[in-house]
Design a protein around this motif. Structure first.
Motif, PDB file in Angstrom:
ATOM      1  N   UNK A 210      47.164   5.687  -1.026  1.00 49.07           N
ATOM      2  CA  UNK A 210      46.919   4.606  -2.460  1.00 49.07           C
ATOM      3  C   UNK A 210      47.182   5.171  -3.681  1.00 49.07           C
ATOM      4  N   UNK A 211      47.328   4.492  -4.931  1.00 51.09           N
ATOM      5  CA  UNK A 211      47.596   5.215  -6.167  1.00 51.09           C
ATOM      6  C   UNK A 211      46.809   4.186  -7.064  1.00 51.09           C
ATOM      7  N   UNK A 212      45.803   5.009  -7.961  1.00 50.64           N
ATOM      8  CA  UNK A 212      45.131   4.257  -8.983  1.00 50.64           C
ATOM      9  C   UNK A 212      45.537   4.759 -10.238  1.00 50.64           C
ATOM     10  N   UNK A 213      46.008   4.096 -11.275  1.00 53.03           N
ATOM     11  CA  UNK A 213      46.390   4.504 -12.460  1.00 53.03           C
ATOM     12  C   UNK A 213      45.127   4.680 -13.469  1.00 53.03           C
ATOM     13  N   UNK A 214      45.334   5.273 -14.450  1.00 58.45           N
ATOM     14  CA  UNK A 214      44.086   5.814 -15.545  1.00 58.45           C
ATOM     15  C   UNK A 214      43.946   4.070 -16.007  1.00 58.45           C
ATOM     16  N   UNK A 215      42.491   3.925 -16.224  1.00 60.63           N
ATOM     17  CA  UNK A 215      42.350   2.796 -17.022  1.00 60.63           C
ATOM     18  C   UNK A 215      42.155   1.369 -16.005  1.00 60.63           C
ATOM     19  N   UNK A 216      42.383   1.522 -14.741  1.00 60.32           N
ATOM     20  CA  UNK A 216      42.409   0.456 -13.847  1.00 60.32           C
ATOM     21  C   UNK A 216      40.910   0.143 -13.233  1.00 60.32           C
ATOM     22  N   UNK A 217      40.505  -1.076 -13.023  1.00 58.06           N
ATOM     23  CA  UNK A 217      39.673  -1.210 -12.087  1.00 58.06           C
ATOM     24  C   UNK A 217      40.009  -1.755 -10.884  1.00 58.06           C
ATOM     25  N   UNK A 218      39.797  -0.810  -9.888  1.00 60.09           N
ATOM     26  CA  UNK A 218      40.665  -1.078  -8.486  1.00 60.09           C
ATOM     27  C   UNK A 218      39.422  -1.103  -7.395  1.00 60.09           C
ATOM     28  N   UNK A 219      39.609  -2.348  -6.824  1.00 60.92           N
ATOM     29  CA  UNK A 219      38.483  -2.523  -5.668  1.00 60.92           C
ATOM     30  C   UNK A 219      38.849  -2.550  -4.264  1.00 60.92           C
ATOM     31  N   UNK A 220      38.107  -1.975  -3.344  1.00 61.93           N
ATOM     32  CA  UNK A 220      38.444  -2.040  -2.032  1.00 61.93           C
ATOM     33  C   UNK A 220      37.459  -3.064  -1.383  1.00 61.93           C
ATOM     34  N   UNK A 221      38.138  -4.008  -1.019  1.00 65.04           N
ATOM     35  CA  UNK A 221      37.360  -5.380  -0.390  1.00 65.04           C
ATOM     36  C   UNK A 221      37.731  -5.336   1.217  1.00 65.04           C
ATOM     37  N   UNK A 222      36.850  -5.583   2.036  1.00 66.41           N
ATOM     38  CA  UNK A 222      36.670  -5.543   3.371  1.00 66.41           C
ATOM     39  C   UNK A 222      35.367  -5.672   3.796  1.00 66.41           C
ATOM     40  N   UNK A 223      35.431  -5.825   5.112  1.00 67.26           N
ATOM     41  CA  UNK A 223      34.027  -6.133   5.974  1.00 67.26           C
ATOM     42  C   UNK A 223      33.454  -4.796   6.029  1.00 67.26           C
ATOM     43  N   UNK A 224      32.154  -4.909   6.297  1.00 68.42           N
ATOM     44  CA  UNK A 224      31.250  -3.652   6.719  1.00 68.42           C
ATOM     45  C   UNK A 224      32.155  -2.999   7.799  1.00 68.42           C
ATOM     46  N   UNK A 225      32.194  -1.697   7.791  1.00 71.84           N
ATOM     47  CA  UNK A 225      32.641  -1.058   8.730  1.00 71.84           C
ATOM     48  C   UNK A 225      34.266  -0.885   8.837  1.00 71.84           C
ATOM     49  N   UNK A 226      34.859  -1.377   7.676  1.00 73.08           N
ATOM     50  CA  UNK A 226      36.149  -1.415   7.528  1.00 73.08           C
ATOM     51  C   UNK A 226      36.757   0.070   7.281  1.00 73.08           C
ATOM     52  N   UNK A 227      35.794   0.869   6.858  1.00 72.57           N
ATOM     53  CA  UNK A 227      36.271   2.416   6.470  1.00 72.57           C
ATOM     54  C   UNK A 227      36.378   2.446   4.967  1.00 72.57           C
ATOM     55  N   UNK A 228      35.605   1.648   4.146  1.00 72.71           N
ATOM     56  CA  UNK A 228      35.937   1.480   2.856  1.00 72.71           C
ATOM     57  C   UNK A 228      34.950   2.787   2.219  1.00 72.71           C
ATOM     58  N   UNK A 229      33.619   2.865   2.748  1.00 72.86           N
ATOM     59  CA  UNK A 229      32.764   4.179   2.333  1.00 72.86           C
ATOM     60  C   UNK A 229      33.357   5.274   2.864  1.00 72.86           C
ATOM     61  N   UNK A 230      33.800   5.468   4.136  1.00 75.63           N
ATOM     62  CA  UNK A 230      34.432   6.684   4.512  1.00 75.63           C
ATOM     63  C   UNK A 230      35.472   7.183   3.696  1.00 75.63           C
ATOM     64  N   UNK A 231      36.388   6.272   3.330  1.00 74.22           N
ATOM     65  CA  UNK A 231      37.588   6.499   2.175  1.00 74.22           C
ATOM     66  C   UNK A 231      37.063   7.068   1.032  1.00 74.22           C
ATOM     67  N   UNK A 232      35.717   6.593   0.629  1.00 73.23           N
ATOM     68  CA  UNK A 232      35.254   6.705  -0.785  1.00 73.23           C
ATOM     69  C   UNK A 232      34.752   8.225  -0.811  1.00 73.23           C
ATOM     70  N   UNK A 233      33.913   8.533   0.476  1.00 71.81           N
ATOM     71  CA  UNK A 233      33.359   9.733   0.702  1.00 71.81           C
ATOM     72  C   UNK A 233      34.322  10.939   0.523  1.00 71.81           C
ATOM     73  N   UNK A 234      35.476  10.572   1.086  1.00 74.05           N
ATOM     74  CA  UNK A 234      36.573  11.617   1.226  1.00 74.05           C
ATOM     75  C   UNK A 234      37.017  11.868   0.031  1.00 74.05           C
ATOM     76  N   UNK A 235      37.179  10.792  -0.891  1.00 74.32           N
ATOM     77  CA  UNK A 235      37.907  10.817  -2.224  1.00 74.32           C
ATOM     78  C   UNK A 235      36.950  11.771  -3.144  1.00 74.32           C
ATOM     79  N   UNK A 236      35.609  11.527  -2.839  1.00 69.45           N
ATOM     80  CA  UNK A 236      34.510  12.071  -3.679  1.00 69.45           C
ATOM     81  C   UNK A 236      34.244  13.569  -3.034  1.00 69.45           C
ATOM     82  N   UNK A 237      34.702  14.083  -2.204  1.00 67.00           N
ATOM     83  CA  UNK A 237      34.778  15.402  -1.696  1.00 67.00           C
ATOM     84  C   UNK A 237      33.430  15.489  -0.790  1.00 67.00           C
ATOM     85  N   UNK A 238      32.861  14.378  -0.522  1.00 67.47           N
ATOM     86  CA  UNK A 238      31.600  14.601   0.409  1.00 67.47           C
ATOM     87  C   UNK A 238      32.091  14.517   1.914  1.00 67.47           C
TER      88      UNK A 238
END
Lengths: 316, 249
Positions: A26-54
């Motif tokens: 995935x690529x996100x440019x400066x100033x964008x508002x980008x959303x991950x849409x998907x059902x619970x358990x799709x892997x959204x939070x896991x991806x977010x936790x990786x991107x935030x070093x957790x």
């Protein structure tokens, strides 16, 4: 602002390995508002936790806020703000103390000024001495966001920002998020399983299902992928005119599908809003008497259905 | 390094402030050992004779306070894991070591204050000990609290849930307490039990604190106790640091 390649995470469980996220680019440019849409358990939070070093990725890598996720996690942390789904405040502490600590940990000064600024920004003035437990749901969510913004990060991650909020607080929070981008140019990356939220807030949406990004685009682009808008035509005398009407419309290039349905017709039309006049002229030309004409846009749920074969509401 | 010190201080203050606001917490934490002191201590004066019995009993109670005070520190960490505070702090650039040390130092300070309160209660009940000896004893138990609190955080982090942490904790602390001769000196134990007790590091700390209270500073007992305490601190803080670093993935 974010550039991820092949990011993946496999959890080891007693039942064997579980691939929560499978090779996300995935690529996100400066100033964008980008959303991950998907059902619970799709892997959204896991991806977010990786991107935030957790959470360490088990595959791939990413550059976040200009720093390499694996080589320089401390650099990533300095550049980003993160607001977890459940927030991260101690119910017993006064909100002023939590804000001050956050500002000090990031080395933002002068601390008192920054705290006052954050409170003003997120409508928390006068609450500094109150314990977190005494805040309303909306106030607590705004406090979580204020904490994430303490160091004026260029990139803010929001995990399910409005889950559990009433509609009024939700709209209010959306305004705050839009203003953040408008006034400070903050890039926002959020996850949501609410269609309306993705639609109302995001410049771009990544649809995630079973650990993969399955579609991507602006809300309008995504909806256009669903074959056309739905136009419902109600006829004054369906028994008499239905056949003629279908024949007249089938000749139009924009009409993908036209079939009789109850008291009238149901059409799938590309760019339905622009084609309405054409539809009316064609029907008029064929001498068909109209009772009403309705245009319905496809929703993101239709998009999800088209891409995954399941409805988002079922999948959740 | 300067950053670690600064961050440690910030985290220390964060966890100290609520205690300062609600000082009853301080008192409640010391109530159980105080009850032992008042309701059990006098029994021993019949056995050992007044002054000596308090010099034996008060050090034991101080170590018990460490086991059950600092030992329970992990519960606060589990609350933070649950509320998301732990994660919020880990996303900031705060030093990982500071997240451990700030908490541990606050726990140690709390314990030092409680231990002093218990010594004061002991004095009222009839304890007579040299000031230097009492200070050496307080230093030993405070250092021990650093070690125990660190270990408690490691266990809490590994279990992650109160219902798993609590039984684990009582399984570990009870034999440690009984085998350290907290209530009665281990010299009274039958041979096999005393032999087992030498494997318990707490026994050395209890013996050393008793020797210090008795005024016997320059003895092998105090030296050994101090050495064991330092070793415990080094090992447990190292374990804790490793755990807190690893958690950031």
């Amino acid at each position: 602002m974010i550039e991820a390649r092949g990011l993946g995470r496999t959890f080891t469980t007693r039942q064997g390995p579980v691939e929560a996220v499978r090779g996300v680019d995935l690529d996100v440019d400066a100033g964008e508002i980008v959303g991950f849409l998907g059902p619970n358990g799709a892997g959204k939070t896991t991806t977010l936790r990786m991107l935030t070093t957790l959470l360490a990725p088990t595959a791939g890598n990413a550059t976040v806020a200009g720093c390499d996720l694996r080589a320089d996690p401390a650099g990533v942390r300095r550049g980003i703000g993160y607001v977890a789904q459940g927030g991260g405040t101690d119910p017993a502490l006064p909100i002023g103390e939590e804000l001050e600590l956050q500002a000090r940990l990031y080395g933002v000064g002068p601390v008192a000024e920054r705290t006052a600024e954050l409170c003003a920004r997120l409508d928390l003035e006068g609450l500094e001495r109150r314990p977190v437990a005494s805040l309303s749901g909306g106030q607590r969510r705004r406090l979580d966001i204020a904490l994430g913004l303490a160091h004026r990060p260029r990139l803010l991650f929001l995990d399910e920002p409005t889950t559990g909020l009433d509609p009024h607080s939700r709209g209010d929070l959306w305004d705050h998020i839009r203003r953040m981008r408008a006034e400070d140019g903050t890039t926002v990356f959020l996850t949501t399983h609410y269609l309306e939220e993705a639609d109302a807030l995001c410049d771009r949406i990544l649809i995630m299902d079973r650990g993969r990004i399955v579609a991507e685009g602006t809300p309008a682009e995504l909806k256009r992928r669903v074959a056309g808008d739905v136009v419902t035509v109600e006829l004054a005398d369906a028994a008499r005119d239905a056949g003629r009407a279908c024949a007249a419309l089938a000749g139009l290039a924009a009409v993908r599908e036209a079939r009789a349905d109850g008291d009238g017709l149901r059409l799938r039309v590309d760019n339905g809003d622009r084609e309405l006049m054409g539809l009316m002229r064609a029907l008029d030309g064929a001498g068909v008497e109209l009772a009403s004409l309705r245009l319905a846009r496809p929703t993101l749920d239709d998009v999800f259905l088209t891409v995954t074969g399941r409805s988002l509401r079922e999948a959740a | 390094m300067a950053k670690v010190v600064r961050d440690t201080y910030l985290i220390f203050l964060r966890y100290l402030r609520p205690t300062l606001r609600n000082r009853m917490v301080l008192v409640f934490g010391a109530v159980q050992p105080l009850v032992y002191l008042v309701l059990f201590g006098p029994l021993l004066t019949e056995v050992f004779g007044g002054a000596r019995s308090w010099r034996v009993f008060v050090p034991g109670i101080l170590v018990q306070l460490v086991l059950f005070g600092a030992g329970f520190a992990g519960f606060a960490l589990i609350a933070d894991l649950r509320s998301g505070v732990a994660e919020r702090l880990r996303v900031t650039p705060v030093s990982r070591v500071a997240l451990l040390l700030g908490r541990v130092l606050r726990d140690a300070l709390l314990l030092a204050v409680q231990a002093s309160m218990l010594v004061a209660a002991g004095l009222l009940l009839g304890l007579r000990a040299p000031v230097a000896g009492v200070l050496v004893g307080l230093a030993l138990v405070t250092a021990l609290a650093v070690a125990i609190a660190s270990l408690s955080y490691v266990l809490a982090m590994s279990t992650g849930r109160e219902d798993a942490f609590a039984p684990l904790l009582s399984t570990v602390t009870l034999p440690l307490m009984l085998l350290s001769g907290i209530l009665l000196p281990m010299d009274l134990a039958p041979g096999w039990l005393e032999a087992v007790s030498w494997a318990n590091p707490f026994r050395y700390v209890v013996d050393a604190t008793r020797a210090a209270f008795a005024g016997d500073y320059a003895t092998a007992t105090v030296g050994r106790g101090a050495a064991v305490t330092v070793a415990l601190v080094v090992v447990s803080v190292a374990l804790g640091t490793r755990r807190f670093r690893a958690e950031n993935a």
